[in-house]
Motif scaffolding. Structure first.
Motif, PDB file in Angstrom:
ATOM      1  N   LEU A  41       0.839  -1.189   0.000  1.00 44.26           N
ATOM      2  CA  LEU A  41       0.000   0.000   0.000  1.00 44.26           C
ATOM      3  C   LEU A  41       0.876   1.242   0.000  1.00 44.26           C
ATOM      4  O   LEU A  41       1.955   1.252   0.574  1.00 44.26           O
ATOM      5  CB  LEU A  41      -0.899   0.009   1.244  1.00 44.26           C
ATOM      6  CG  LEU A  41      -1.987  -1.059   1.273  1.00 44.26           C
ATOM      7  CD1 LEU A  41      -2.617  -1.097   2.647  1.00 44.26           C
ATOM      8  CD2 LEU A  41      -3.023  -0.802   0.220  1.00 44.26           C
ATOM      9  N   SER A  42       0.412   2.267  -0.632  1.00 41.03           N
ATOM     10  CA  SER A  42       1.213   3.498  -0.661  1.00 41.03           C
ATOM     11  C   SER A  42       1.143   4.166   0.709  1.00 41.03           C
ATOM     12  O   SER A  42       0.100   4.159   1.354  1.00 41.03           O
ATOM     13  CB  SER A  42       0.680   4.444  -1.731  1.00 41.03           C
ATOM     14  OG  SER A  42      -0.683   4.706  -1.512  1.00 41.03           O
ATOM     15  N   PRO A  43       2.257   4.730   1.186  1.00 43.15           N
ATOM     16  CA  PRO A  43       2.250   5.323   2.524  1.00 43.15           C
ATOM     17  C   PRO A  43       1.421   6.604   2.569  1.00 43.15           C
ATOM     18  O   PRO A  43       1.298   7.319   1.585  1.00 43.15           O
ATOM     19  CB  PRO A  43       3.724   5.621   2.792  1.00 43.15           C
ATOM     20  CG  PRO A  43       4.355   5.709   1.450  1.00 43.15           C
ATOM     21  CD  PRO A  43       3.571   4.831   0.543  1.00 43.15           C
ATOM     22  N   ILE A  44       0.858   6.833   3.769  1.00 45.63           N
ATOM     23  CA  ILE A  44       0.112   8.072   3.989  1.00 45.63           C
ATOM     24  C   ILE A  44       1.076   9.063   4.603  1.00 45.63           C
ATOM     25  O   ILE A  44       1.714   8.780   5.619  1.00 45.63           O
ATOM     26  CB  ILE A  44      -1.071   7.829   4.941  1.00 45.63           C
ATOM     27  CG1 ILE A  44      -1.994   6.761   4.359  1.00 45.63           C
ATOM     28  CG2 ILE A  44      -1.830   9.114   5.201  1.00 45.63           C
ATOM     29  CD1 ILE A  44      -2.994   6.232   5.359  1.00 45.63           C
ATOM     30  N   SER A  45       1.214  10.224   3.995  1.00 48.28           N
ATOM     31  CA  SER A  45       2.143  11.221   4.534  1.00 48.28           C
ATOM     32  C   SER A  45       1.381  12.169   5.435  1.00 48.28           C
ATOM     33  O   SER A  45       0.457  12.841   5.006  1.00 48.28           O
ATOM     34  CB  SER A  45       2.786  11.999   3.386  1.00 48.28           C
ATOM     35  OG  SER A  45       3.548  11.128   2.597  1.00 48.28           O
ATOM     36  N   LEU A  46       1.785  12.216   6.693  1.00 48.12           N
ATOM     37  CA  LEU A  46       1.150  13.102   7.664  1.00 48.12           C
ATOM     38  C   LEU A  46       1.892  14.428   7.698  1.00 48.12           C
ATOM     39  O   LEU A  46       3.063  14.512   7.349  1.00 48.12           O
ATOM     40  CB  LEU A  46       1.183  12.460   9.059  1.00 48.12           C
ATOM     41  CG  LEU A  46       0.601  11.056   9.150  1.00 48.12           C
ATOM     42  CD1 LEU A  46       0.912  10.462  10.505  1.00 48.12           C
ATOM     43  CD2 LEU A  46      -0.879  11.073   8.910  1.00 48.12           C
ATOM     44  N   THR A  47       1.206  15.433   8.113  1.00 48.92           N
ATOM     45  CA  THR A  47       1.852  16.740   8.240  1.00 48.92           C
ATOM     46  C   THR A  47       1.684  17.236   9.661  1.00 48.92           C
ATOM     47  O   THR A  47       0.757  16.850  10.363  1.00 48.92           O
ATOM     48  CB  THR A  47       1.238  17.775   7.287  1.00 48.92           C
ATOM     49  OG1 THR A  47      -0.163  17.839   7.539  1.00 48.92           O
ATOM     50  CG2 THR A  47       1.468  17.405   5.849  1.00 48.92           C
TER      51      THR A  47
END
Lengths: 447, 465
Positions: free
Chosen positions: B456-462
């Motif tokens: 799965l593609s990673p979720i980038s948090l901010t």
């Protein structure tokens, strides 16, 4: 490690920022929940659609702004589910004349042009060729020169006369002769010869003097015909560079059924639509326009309306306009095939205009002639259109001859404009031309 | 304070404003004095008197008025002088017809975000129009907060917009507007996009490392549908296309080539006779070392890698059927590995069934089928390493074209530059133990099975601090 004041003061939060750069990318665990749920026939919907559904926006129309262009999708008015193989002005067929014959259901019953027709000679005055192909005032950027042996070398960019203009120029200065009472003694004809007119205008005069009926010339008219060839939809849409039209079409040269049952050439593993680009967005139908003529002092007056039959098609085939999709040079067979397909397009469009769109075997077959040239090489073709159908026994008949050159070279040699020619005679029909060259550049010109 | 930019205007300072008493507005004064000035029943002397009283002590207006003796004859002269003074401040002719617009600053209430200051009113004059006085001027910073969001489309490009102060009409019309319509607010919003953008510097740049099978030489602009037309190419010169930073040194320049899109998948029937394909032409491709063959099959034209002895007119066979007895394959034919004899030279070997030929693309190279182990076929690749492929993986038979490429030296630095290689220095170092011939045992057999599940593609948090 405890974050104490001292430790924080030491790195001022830089370490946390560096950790965050890595830790911010969280890879979600694949639980397989959606797979299990879908097996239980429970629909799985993204959460964003439920929590904050996208609002329905009313499309506002502003005064003064253009409408948005329609997206090229299935709702576009030009979209058709069945794809169409497009043949255009730039197109050549992969297998050349053989593929053209299969596409147009044509056979060549005898080699060369029909023997039964009288001959006409034409020649080009040496100085006219030099004036138009070498000493013309046009200076445009010519295509870049490339040496395959030295790919990195950039040749100086050449300026000169484009090939399109050269084709027109040669056609303007060709001279027509006829063994029958020559119209050359006619002062109006010699006047025509001196002024800049197209070859076909002289053909009109010639034909006019022979048969007495008017044959005007139409320039740059689009001709289109959409055909179903064995389940594949093919659209042939060309630009007829110069089309000589007459009130009645040329009658059939041989019997309609003389070539029926003859074998079409084999294309190997390729289909006859190979190398034709396919499109789902097209406008089907045919185009064959009614031509309206205005009185012209130099043209034969004809102001009648109605469908004019195609008589001779003069087709320009220049390297800059005609190309293969895979960017290799156009072969000899491909040039010959282009003449056939374009003549067929013109004849088929007229036949459909006369007999309706559903016509297959023509009640009255017609002949169309074609002169396909790039200014130096000429290809003459006579096509007898018997049928528009495929899979039938009936065949269309083609008379063709190899391409002949009007001259060898025409350009600068040692800073002198030089043009070399060779003797070439062919047997044409009454309205075709024979090319006969001058021996050397210093001998007298014909006519 | 917000200024209307739609019309050209020139700020004029009314001479009289500077002479006003603090508790009087110019508007009131003008209104008052206009009534006096235009009133035919009042004597000019009385008018003069009231003008004198209206001006404040010590002002230039008072001086001007006082310079003329109080009389009926002098009154028009005083008025004329005052107007001349006014025009001097305006800097223009007094002819109102010639001025396109004029604004006289008076006092009004201006709502500003941070301070409610009594600044000045704007009386906007537009040539040819009768514009009413602007009582409240809203800055664009607070206008947005007054809007409720309801918009109704009207005719002729006008929109009714609801604000917290009531409904208003906004829009742009081609025709002229009669402004004598009471309370109208028209806003011509010309918001500059550059006002919204904030210059920022991104510090978290992910710069990839070179290697791993990924070259930073070019990006091919692939269209959606497969085509035989040579494709345009974007040359990267060693740069990462995302961040734009140089990743691989020594790449750049060179002769620009178009890319021939090779159809890697040689698909054939799983049963029955194989598909026949015809070679039309053999071309050289600038983007690879091997030659490329243009092949026609049915209605389709495609490119494949050309083998050693391929020439126009050759017929190639393609099939996915694995017979009991191995097939006698010719050069250029594509069969599953399980259908081919041991010792066959192959290239363009699929890694997983149906994914297209991946291994062995370089000029003059080939893999050799060594043995069968169960349902797998072991092939030795040009690096001498052995790979165990599933027998359903299709491979093309033969050795790739342009055999002399491997043994041809580049020849000169200039030729290397033509190939797109920039000067590389500092690569060879003496005595580090890194350079030189290595004698190592081959790595173990690599067994290829089914493809791994796609991560799965990673979720980038901010972190918005």
């Amino acid at each position: 490690m405890r974050v104490t004041r001292t430790l924080w003061r030491q790195h001022i939060g830089w370490t946390f920022k560096q950790h965050w750069k890595v830790q911010r990318h969280r890879v979600p665990l694949a639980t397989g929940a959606d797979l299990v749920l879908s097996q239980m026939n429970i629909p799985v919907v993204p959460a964003e659609d439920v929590v904050a559904p996208s609002p329905m926006r009313k499309e506002l129309k502003f005064v003064g702004l253009e409408d948005k262009p329609l997206p090229w999708d299935e709702c576009h008015p030009l979209y058709h589910k069945q794809e169409c193989h497009m043949y255009g002005n730039h197109s050549v067929l992969l297998k050349g004349l053989d593929q053209a014959k299969v596409l147009t259901n044509t056979v060549e019953s005898e080699q060369g042009l029909p023997a039964a027709l009288p001959r006409v000679t034409a020649s080009a005055r040496h100085h006219h060729l030099v004036n138009n192909l070498v000493l013309d005032a046009e200076q445009k950027k010519l295509p870049k020169l490339k040496d395959p042996e030295r790919p990195a070398f950039n040749f100086p960019r050449e300026y000169g006369i484009t090939d399109v203009r050269g084709t027109y120029a040669v056609l303007k200065k060709l001279v027509i002769e006829s063994p029958t009472p020559p119209p050359l003694s006619n002062p109006s004809f010699s006047f025509l010869f001196l002024c800049r007119r197209l070859l076909t205008y002289r053909l009109i005069q010639l034909c006019g003097s022979i048969s007495g009926s008017p044959r005007p010339v139409v320039n740059h008219t689009p001709v289109k015909v959409t055909l179903d060839r064995g389940g594949s939809l093919v659209q042939l849409g060309i630009r007829a560079d110069q089309l000589l039209v007459a009130k009645t079409p040329l009658s059939a040269l041989v019997d309609q059924y003389s070539a029926s049952g003859m074998e079409l050439p084999s294309l190997g593993q390729a289909h006859f639509t190979v190398s034709l680009e396919t499109e789902h967005f097209y406008q089907d139908g045919d185009i064959y326009r009614n031509f309206y003529f205005v009185p012209d002092n130099l043209l034969v007056c004809c102001t009648a309306t109605g469908s004019w039959a195609p008589h001779t098609l003069v087709l320009h085939g220049n390297q800059s306009e005609v190309y293969n999709l895979y960017e290799t040079p156009v072969t000899e067979q491909q040039w010959l095939g282009r003449s056939l397909v374009n003549s067929f397009t013109v004849a088929a469009a007229y036949a459909r205009a006369q007999y309706g769109a559903g016509v297959e075997d023509l009640p009255h077959p017609l002949c169309v002639q074609c002169c396909h040239t790039d200014g130096r090489l000429f290809h003459f073709v006579v096509l007898q259109l018997n049928t528009l159908g495929v899979g039938t026994e009936l065949r269309n008949i083609l008379w063709s001859q190899p391409r002949v050159a009007l001259f060898d070279t025409c350009g600068y040699k040692d800073v002198c404009p030089v043009e070399t020619q060779q003797h070439l005679c062919t047997k044409p029909s009454s309205t075709n031309i024979v090319l006969q060259g001058v021996e050397t550049r210093f001998s007298g010109c014909m006519v | 304070m917000a200024e209307a930019k739609a019309w050209q205007f020139q700020c004029t300072s009314n001479l009289l404003t500077s002479t006003l008493k603090k508790d009087q507005t110019v508007l009131a004064f003008l209104a008052q004095f206009k009534r006096i000035h235009e009133n035919g029943s009042i004597e000019p002397e009385d008018k003069f008197q009231s003008l004198h009283q209206a001006t404040s002590e010590g002002s230039s207006a008072r001086e001007l008025v006082a310079s003329y003796p109080l009389s009926a004859e002098n009154y028009p002269k005083v008025i004329e002088q005052l107007n001349t003074k006014l025009d001097q401040y305006k800097g223009r002719g007094h002819d109102e017809d010639k001025t396109e617009a004029g604004i006289e600053k008076t006092q009004t209430l201006l709502l500003h975000q941070r301070s409610h200051t009594l600044i000045q009113t704007l009386i906007v004059k537009v040539k040819g129009y009768d514009v009413p006085e602007v009582k409240i001027l809203l800055g664009s910073d607070i206008l947005a907060r007054l809007l409720t969001g309801k918009i109704v489309e009207l005719d002729e490009g006008m929109f009714a917009v609801e604000t917290k102060l009531g409904w208003t009409v906004m829009g742009r019309r081609a025709t002229s507007i009669n402004f004598n319509t009471g309370n109208t607010i028209s806003c011509l919003n010309s918001l500059d996009i550059s006002d919204l953008c904030v210059r920022f510097k991104c510090r978290d740049v992910n710069v990839p490392k070179p290697g791993g099978g990924r070259s930073f030489r070019r990006i091919v602009n692939f269209p959606e549908k497969y085509t035989v037309k040579p494709l345009s190419v974007t040359n990267l010169a060693g740069r990462d296309p995302v961040s734009g930073r140089v990743v691989a040194k020594g790449i750049g320049g060179g002769i620009k080539h178009k890319y021939h899109w090779i159809d890697w998948i040689r698909d054939g029937p799983k049963e029955g006779p194989p598909i026949l394909e015809e070679v039309i032409e053999v071309l050289s491709d600038g983007c690879r070392t091997a030659d490329v063959a243009l092949v026609a099959v049915g209605k389709k034209l495609k490119y494949i890698l050309a083998t050693e002895n391929m020439k126009p007119g050759d017929i190639l066979k393609t099939s996915r059927y694995i017979p009991r007895i191995p097939v006698r394959a010719n050069e250029g034919d594509a069969y599953p590995l399980g259908a081919l004899q041991i010792g066959t030279k192959v290239h363009c070997i699929e890694k997983y069934e149906g994914t297209g030929g991946l291994y062995v693309h370089a000029a003059g190279t080939y893999g050799t089928i060594l043995r069968h182990v169960g349902t797998n076929v072991i092939v030795q690749l040009p690096s001498k390493q052995e790979f165990s492929f599933p027998q359903e993986c299709v491979a093309t038979v033969g050795r790739l074209s342009n055999i002399l490429h491997g043994s041809t030296p580049i020849g000169s630095a200039q030729k290397n530059r033509e190939l797109g290689n920039r000067p590389r220095s500092g690569l060879w170092q003496r005595k580090t133990g890194r350079h030189g011939r290595k004698i190592r045992p081959l790595p173990p057999l690599r067994v290829l099975g089914s493809p791994p599940p796609k991560p799965l593609s990673p979720i980038s948090l901010t972190l918005d601090i």
